[in-house]
Each structure stands twice: as structure tokens, then as C-alpha cells.
Enzyme design. Sequence first.
Site, short mmCIF file in Angstrom:
data_model
loop_
_atom_site.label_atom_id
_atom_site.label_comp_id
_atom_site.label_asym_id
_atom_site.label_seq_id
_atom_site.Cartn_x
_atom_site.Cartn_y
_atom_site.Cartn_z
N LYS A 1 -22.71 6.58 -25.30
CA LYS A 1 -22.16 7.76 -25.67
C LYS A 1 -20.88 8.06 -26.23
O LYS A 1 -20.64 8.84 -26.92
CB LYS A 1 -22.27 8.84 -24.35
CG LYS A 1 -22.05 10.05 -24.26
CD LYS A 1 -22.28 10.98 -22.98
CE LYS A 1 -21.42 12.21 -22.89
NZ LYS A 1 -21.74 12.73 -21.33
N GLU B 1 -19.58 19.96 -20.71
CA GLU B 1 -19.86 19.36 -19.46
C GLU B 1 -19.03 20.36 -18.33
O GLU B 1 -19.66 20.87 -17.51
CB GLU B 1 -19.59 18.15 -19.25
CG GLU B 1 -21.00 17.33 -19.63
CD GLU B 1 -20.42 15.84 -20.14
OE1 GLU B 1 -19.32 15.46 -19.53
OE2 GLU B 1 -21.36 15.23 -20.90
N ASP C 1 -28.06 16.68 -18.61
CA ASP C 1 -26.87 16.10 -18.45
C ASP C 1 -26.90 14.72 -19.13
O ASP C 1 -27.30 13.93 -18.48
CB ASP C 1 -26.32 16.16 -17.21
CG ASP C 1 -24.89 15.43 -17.02
OD1 ASP C 1 -24.38 14.84 -17.94
OD2 ASP C 1 -24.50 15.01 -15.78
N ASP D 1 -13.06 16.42 -14.84
CA ASP D 1 -14.56 15.90 -14.75
C ASP D 1 -14.14 14.37 -15.19
O ASP D 1 -13.86 14.04 -16.31
CB ASP D 1 -15.24 16.66 -15.90
CG ASP D 1 -16.57 15.97 -15.94
OD1 ASP D 1 -16.92 14.99 -15.36
OD2 ASP D 1 -17.41 16.44 -16.92
#
Length: 513
Positions: free
Chosen positions: A79, A181, A12, A203
Site C-alpha cells: 500500500k 481513514e 479498511d 492513526d
Amino acid sequence: MAGQKDVIIGIDLGTTNSCAALVDGEQNGVPKVKLIPYKGGEFTVPSIFAIDDKGNELIGYEAKRQWQLNPKNTVYGAKRLVGRTFRSDIVETMQKVVGYQVKPSVDNKEVVIDVAKKEFTLQEVSARILNKIRDVASNHLRVPVHRAVVTVPAYFTDRQRQSVKDAGKLIGMEVVRIINEPTAASLAYGVGKGLNEKVAVYDLGGGTFDVSIIEIRGQVFEVKATGGDIFLGGIDFDNAMIHYILGEFEKKTGIDLSNDPVAMQRIKDLAERTKIDLSAREEAPFNIPFITMTPAGQPLNIEMRFTRKLLEQLTVELVDRTLKIVARVLVDSGLSTQDIDEVMLVGGQTRMPVVQERLTKFFGKVPSKAVHPDEAVAIGAALYAHSLQDDSNLRLQLLDVIPMAIGLERAGGGFHVVFPRNAAIPNAKQITATTSTDNQTELIMRIFQGDNDMVTRNEMLGEFTFSGIRPARAGQVEVEVTFDVSIEGILTMHARDPATGKEMRTTVRVTQH
Ligand code: AMP
């Protein structure tokens, strides 16, 4: 551990923290997942890269520890920038909130980061973080790790997915599969349980927000619709607090702290810690001694109190934005709130009580506590990695979708959609393109991804040139263009002149041009 020689781990790669896991044996026929611990027993490594004043590269905790004193050369939240073209508005927004310098590459196409006077591409930064996690895993398992399943936000574009694969290549690690994810989190929830349920995965992590509606039928995980915002996460909650603190301080002292990087870093740190505290209690002090000096050389402190209510007021717009996206995704999925059996919370920011309260109201049910918000994604990645291992009995079927439409630029800047958002992947479509001028030798197509009618508002994926067209009058040559989106959401294009049989294939990417 079976097949450890060629083990595939799950990673992850988070905006704030990263985590790795792998399947280690079985219990009652269900694979058992082990999170890979870092020294000191932590299961996560901060996704932070820095260069200190001696020129040493620091990654993870080492980088985080010196962050306050060295904000200009400490890269976090990278990211959010990976796979972005420089012109994109997102990069501009990002530059306003980070301490490090974000600038265009020499060819003006990519984003680069300036760390201690050296330039790094986002792939290079991601590669360093991946390398750290790989090292931790290799040391722990005592075998070199060369392969991984890596998760990305569902709302990542094709280019962003490519960039993560490229980051793997830079360190000689094969990213065998990219998975989304929320989909990974649903695996952590559903594998081996023989479920027949529709779940919503909400999420909200450090930097990105995703929501997916997923139907689980035994070992089949079918994403019905997905949506998100890669510029909405815990960092934005921190920024809302920081903005308020700066305003209050300026009101009181007349001093604007926003240009003082060390003061800003201290405020950022305490803002995040206070935000986390306020998930467990109603009130928290916010004190920073000697934050700056008056022009007369007198030291000044920040002395405030934060209440949970105030934090909620400052961030209500952010939570509203997530719920708007949830509502849209639900419509896209063709389902209503009553059809959803479980609401799953993933990402650290979902620990904020008001997020849970608003979701409870929205869905009419309390979110499930069945998955661990920080670990579910890595666990799901490990399960999927295990299913790809030759010696595994686990057979999983993931049916995912693309998060935003993919299409071509039309004359005049319009967007011709080839795959609408939420199109199932893998997927292929063919269109016929015709020459528009006499003796045209090349067919150039600009490919975009996004949900806007005008291409300039979407993210450019690349340019596809089919050259060597045989000379003919306008409209006389037809080229068959095939768009292929892989199971990972990565686009490959292929063109063919049926009259001559001439063919061309490429994975669309801007950097090739
Ligand atoms: P992740 O990317 O899932 O690791 O999420 C990290 C984000 O969650 C960061 O912005 C943290 O500040 C935030 N976070 C972690 N724990 C809490 C908490 N108890 N309450 C509110 N936010 C939290």
C-alpha cells in the site's frame, strides 16, 4: 439485513491487515455494525500476496504463513507504493527495506513488483487483496458483493486514490467512495451520539501515519486539518529494532546478516512479535537458534534480551516525527490543545505505551478508549457505506480536506499552488492560462501535489494537454482551466477556450501519457 442484494460494504485496506464490515440492523435508532469474520474467527486478513514455488497465488494468512521461507516472492506493505511514480524517493527507500524486488515498469513511469519472475503493478497486488476481502464478505453474507466504500490514509495523493479505485475496477468491484481513514474512525466514534466535539484522530498503523483534527456536530463530520507521513508506521519501528539486532550480531560475530533473506525474515518476524510483547511487559527475550553458520560451518544463534526502554530509545525519533506532524496540523486547524475534547487512537502501533504517554503530555489529557484501534476504520467505512445505501435513513455529512497542496509547474520548476493543503473538498478553482509563443497549438500543464516550493520535490499527478488552440500571436489566446477536486480527493481538469467554445475534460493521471 435490508437491501442485502445490493449491499455496500466498508473495507479498511490496511498496510499490514485489512478488514471489512457492514451495517446489520439498528439499535435504538443507531446503525449496528458487524465486522465480517474470516475463517477461524479473525476479523482481519493480512494484506500479503505471495506466489509459492509451485506457482500458486496466495493471499492473506496463506501468504503470511510461508513468508519466512519465501521472502523474495512475498509482497507486504504494498500500500505504501501504490500510485507512486518510480522516480520518487519513497520507492528507493522502500526497496532498501523489503525482501521483494521493486522496479520501474517498461515505460519507466510506474512501479512494478517482481514476484516469481512475473511482474505485477501495485494496482494488481491491491486488487488481489481487495478480491480476497470481497470473497470473504460474499461467502459470509451469501450474496455477491460488488460495491464497497474503501478507506485510504488521509495523506494519500490524488494518484494513490485513483489507484485504489482502479484496483477495484480490475476485479469488477465498484469503489463507490474513497474516504480517509481518520475520518472513518471519527464516524465510528460519533455516529448517532449527537456530539458537539472537536477530536484529534492519531492513526499510527503498520505503514502509515495520519492525524486529523475533526469537528463533530451531530451527523456533520468536518475535517479542519490533516497531515501525515505515508512512510511512518509500525514497520519502521520493527526496522529500528532489526537495525540494532544486525549491528549487535555483527559486532559479536563479524557476520552481516542483511544479505541473507531467510535470516532477515526470521529476524523481522521475531522483532515484530517482541515489539508487541513489550507493549505488555518490560522485558522480553530475543532468541533465534541457528540463524547462520560460521565460515567453519559452526551454527550461530541470536541470543539477546530487549527491554521496553531500549525499544523506546531506538524508536524515539519516529514518535517525535509523529508529534511534530500533530503540532503542525493543530496549527493548521487554527485550534490549540485545550480546544480538543477527545484524542482518539487508531492503528495497532498506538498500543505502544510510550506513544500514549507522549500524546497524554502533548494534549494534557489521556487519549480516549472509545474506539477500537484495529476496527474503528472498517466500522466507519461501513457506516458511511450504509449512509449511501438507497434504503438507509442515515444521513451523514463528511466535509474533508486535501492533505497536500495541488498545483502547476511554473516556468523554471516553481510550484504554482491552485489548492493549498487543507483546502476543503469538494472544491473547484479556475485559472486563466495564456499562450506564450506565436501560433502555439497546445497548452501543456504539468500537475503536482505536495508541499514543496519546487515541483521536483512533489509528486507528479500528470500532464494535461489542451490541443487545437487557434493560431494567434503570443498572449492572444486565453484558456480557462478549471480544477475540480471531488469529495474523494480526486482531481479532474477541464479547459475551455471561451472564444471558440472548444472544451476538454480529463481526470489527471500519468499512465494515460
Ligand atoms: P494496523 O495497520 O493498524 O493493523 O497496525 C499494525 C501495526 O501495529 C503493526 O506494525 C503491528 O506490529 C503494530 N502493533 C500491533 N499490536 C501492537 C502492540 N500491542 N504494540 C505495539 N505495536 C503493535
